[in-house]
Design a protein around this motif. Sequence first.
Motif, PDB file in Angstrom:
ATOM      1  N   ARG A  97     -24.293 -11.911  18.779  1.00 39.97           N
ATOM      2  CA  ARG A  97     -23.511 -12.089  20.003  1.00 39.97           C
ATOM      3  C   ARG A  97     -24.014 -11.167  21.107  1.00 39.97           C
ATOM      4  NH1 ARG A  97     -18.575 -14.990  19.360  1.00 39.97           N
ATOM      5  NH2 ARG A  97     -18.699 -15.972  17.323  1.00 39.97           N
ATOM      6  N   SER A  98     -23.747 -11.568  22.341  1.00 34.69           N
ATOM      7  CA  SER A  98     -24.107 -10.720  23.478  1.00 34.69           C
ATOM      8  C   SER A  98     -23.127  -9.551  23.563  1.00 34.69           C
ATOM      9  CB  SER A  98     -24.055 -11.513  24.782  1.00 34.69           C
ATOM     10  OG  SER A  98     -22.711 -11.813  25.121  1.00 34.69           O
ATOM     11  N   THR A  99     -23.493  -8.549  24.312  1.00 35.95           N
ATOM     12  CA  THR A  99     -22.632  -7.382  24.472  1.00 35.95           C
ATOM     13  C   THR A  99     -21.307  -7.773  25.114  1.00 35.95           C
ATOM     14  OG1 THR A  99     -24.566  -5.941  24.615  1.00 35.95           O
ATOM     15  CG2 THR A  99     -22.499  -5.057  25.450  1.00 35.95           C
ATOM     16  N   ALA A 100     -21.350  -8.635  26.107  1.00 32.45           N
ATOM     17  CA  ALA A 100     -20.112  -9.081  26.763  1.00 32.45           C
ATOM     18  C   ALA A 100     -19.210  -9.822  25.774  1.00 32.45           C
ATOM     19  CB  ALA A 100     -20.445  -9.978  27.949  1.00 32.45           C
ATOM     20  N   GLU A 101     -19.811 -10.657  24.931  1.00 32.75           N
ATOM     21  CA  GLU A 101     -19.033 -11.365  23.910  1.00 32.75           C
ATOM     22  C   GLU A 101     -18.415 -10.384  22.922  1.00 32.75           C
ATOM     23  OE1 GLU A 101     -20.931 -15.689  23.090  1.00 32.75           O
ATOM     24  OE2 GLU A 101     -22.248 -13.990  22.664  1.00 32.75           O
ATOM     25  N   LEU A 102     -19.165  -9.350  22.563  1.00 31.97           N
ATOM     26  CA  LEU A 102     -18.649  -8.356  21.625  1.00 31.97           C
ATOM     27  C   LEU A 102     -17.450  -7.608  22.202  1.00 31.97           C
ATOM     28  CD1 LEU A 102     -21.893  -6.851  20.074  1.00 31.97           C
ATOM     29  CD2 LEU A 102     -20.257  -8.421  19.013  1.00 31.97           C
ATOM     30  N   HIS A 103     -17.506  -7.289  23.478  1.00 30.41           N
ATOM     31  CA  HIS A 103     -16.374  -6.609  24.108  1.00 30.41           C
ATOM     32  C   HIS A 103     -15.133  -7.507  24.120  1.00 30.41           C
ATOM     33  CE1 HIS A 103     -18.204  -2.829  25.277  1.00 30.41           C
ATOM     34  NE2 HIS A 103     -19.257  -3.491  25.705  1.00 30.41           N
ATOM     35  N   ALA A 104     -15.327  -8.788  24.370  1.00 29.85           N
ATOM     36  CA  ALA A 104     -14.213  -9.734  24.346  1.00 29.85           C
ATOM     37  C   ALA A 104     -13.657  -9.887  22.932  1.00 29.85           C
ATOM     38  CB  ALA A 104     -14.650 -11.085  24.904  1.00 29.85           C
ATOM     39  N   LEU A 105     -14.545  -9.969  21.944  1.00 30.14           N
ATOM     40  CA  LEU A 105     -14.113 -10.066  20.551  1.00 30.14           C
ATOM     41  C   LEU A 105     -13.397  -8.798  20.108  1.00 30.14           C
ATOM     42  CD1 LEU A 105     -17.161 -11.792  18.849  1.00 30.14           C
ATOM     43  CD2 LEU A 105     -14.839 -12.707  19.028  1.00 30.14           C
ATOM     44  N   TYR A 106     -13.859  -7.658  20.579  1.00 32.91           N
ATOM     45  CA  TYR A 106     -13.219  -6.397  20.233  1.00 32.91           C
ATOM     46  C   TYR A 106     -11.779  -6.381  20.738  1.00 32.91           C
ATOM     47  CZ  TYR A 106     -12.751  -1.413  19.286  1.00 32.91           C
ATOM     48  OH  TYR A 106     -12.347  -0.208  18.785  1.00 32.91           O
ATOM     49  N   ARG A 107     -11.594  -6.808  21.970  1.00 29.85           N
ATOM     50  CA  ARG A 107     -10.254  -6.866  22.551  1.00 29.85           C
ATOM     51  C   ARG A 107      -9.357  -7.819  21.749  1.00 29.85           C
ATOM     52  NH1 ARG A 107     -11.594  -7.657  27.451  1.00 29.85           N
ATOM     53  NH2 ARG A 107     -11.705  -9.905  27.308  1.00 29.85           N
ATOM     54  N   GLU A 108      -9.901  -8.976  21.391  1.00 32.95           N
ATOM     55  CA  GLU A 108      -9.153  -9.956  20.608  1.00 32.95           C
ATOM     56  C   GLU A 108      -8.772  -9.397  19.230  1.00 32.95           C
ATOM     57  OE1 GLU A 108      -9.958 -14.268  18.516  1.00 32.95           O
ATOM     58  OE2 GLU A 108     -11.122 -13.747  20.291  1.00 32.95           O
ATOM     59  N   ALA A 109      -9.717  -8.736  18.578  1.00 30.33           N
ATOM     60  CA  ALA A 109      -9.456  -8.158  17.255  1.00 30.33           C
ATOM     61  C   ALA A 109      -8.441  -7.026  17.350  1.00 30.33           C
ATOM     62  CB  ALA A 109     -10.753  -7.666  16.625  1.00 30.33           C
ATOM     63  N   PHE A 110      -8.544  -6.220  18.378  1.00 28.21           N
ATOM     64  CA  PHE A 110      -7.605  -5.120  18.579  1.00 28.21           C
ATOM     65  C   PHE A 110      -6.188  -5.647  18.742  1.00 28.21           C
ATOM     66  CE2 PHE A 110      -5.168  -2.163  21.115  1.00 28.21           C
ATOM     67  CZ  PHE A 110      -5.428  -0.947  20.511  1.00 28.21           C
ATOM     68  N   ASN A 111      -6.035  -6.657  19.598  1.00 28.46           N
ATOM     69  CA  ASN A 111      -4.718  -7.241  19.819  1.00 28.46           C
ATOM     70  C   ASN A 111      -4.182  -7.892  18.553  1.00 28.46           C
ATOM     71  OD1 ASN A 111      -4.648  -6.408  22.482  1.00 28.46           O
ATOM     72  ND2 ASN A 111      -5.498  -8.300  23.265  1.00 28.46           N
ATOM     73  N   SER A 112      -5.051  -8.525  17.798  1.00 28.16           N
ATOM     74  CA  SER A 112      -4.648  -9.152  16.544  1.00 28.16           C
ATOM     75  C   SER A 112      -4.181  -8.101  15.534  1.00 28.16           C
ATOM     76  CB  SER A 112      -5.802  -9.967  15.969  1.00 28.16           C
ATOM     77  OG  SER A 112      -5.427 -10.593  14.783  1.00 28.16           O
ATOM     78  N   ALA A 113      -4.905  -7.009  15.434  1.00 25.59           N
ATOM     79  CA  ALA A 113      -4.531  -5.932  14.510  1.00 25.59           C
ATOM     80  C   ALA A 113      -3.202  -5.305  14.928  1.00 25.59           C
ATOM     81  CB  ALA A 113      -5.628  -4.875  14.455  1.00 25.59           C
ATOM     82  N   ALA A 114      -2.999  -5.156  16.220  1.00 29.08           N
ATOM     83  CA  ALA A 114      -1.774  -4.539  16.715  1.00 29.08           C
ATOM     84  C   ALA A 114      -0.545  -5.405  16.472  1.00 29.08           C
ATOM     85  CB  ALA A 114      -1.908  -4.237  18.202  1.00 29.08           C
TER      86      ALA A 114
END
Length: 59
Positions: A12-29
């Motif tokens: 994945r691109s860096t921008a995609e990784l940042h978006a996925l990170y945000r999604e995973a963070f919200n999911s974990a929370a």
Amino acid sequence: MKLITRFEAASRSTAELHALYREAFNSAASAQCGSQERDNALASLHSIKAELAVRSPGL
């Protein structure tokens, strides 16, 4: 949340990784403690963070 592996993160691109990170963070929370969804989100965060760490800033 679908588990993001290190292999998938590397493709994945860096921008995609940042978006996925945000999604995973919200999911974990929002997931219940001890659930498979939370475990997947936390593992995904680890994979994404590791991949971002090896990339040079600005590339």
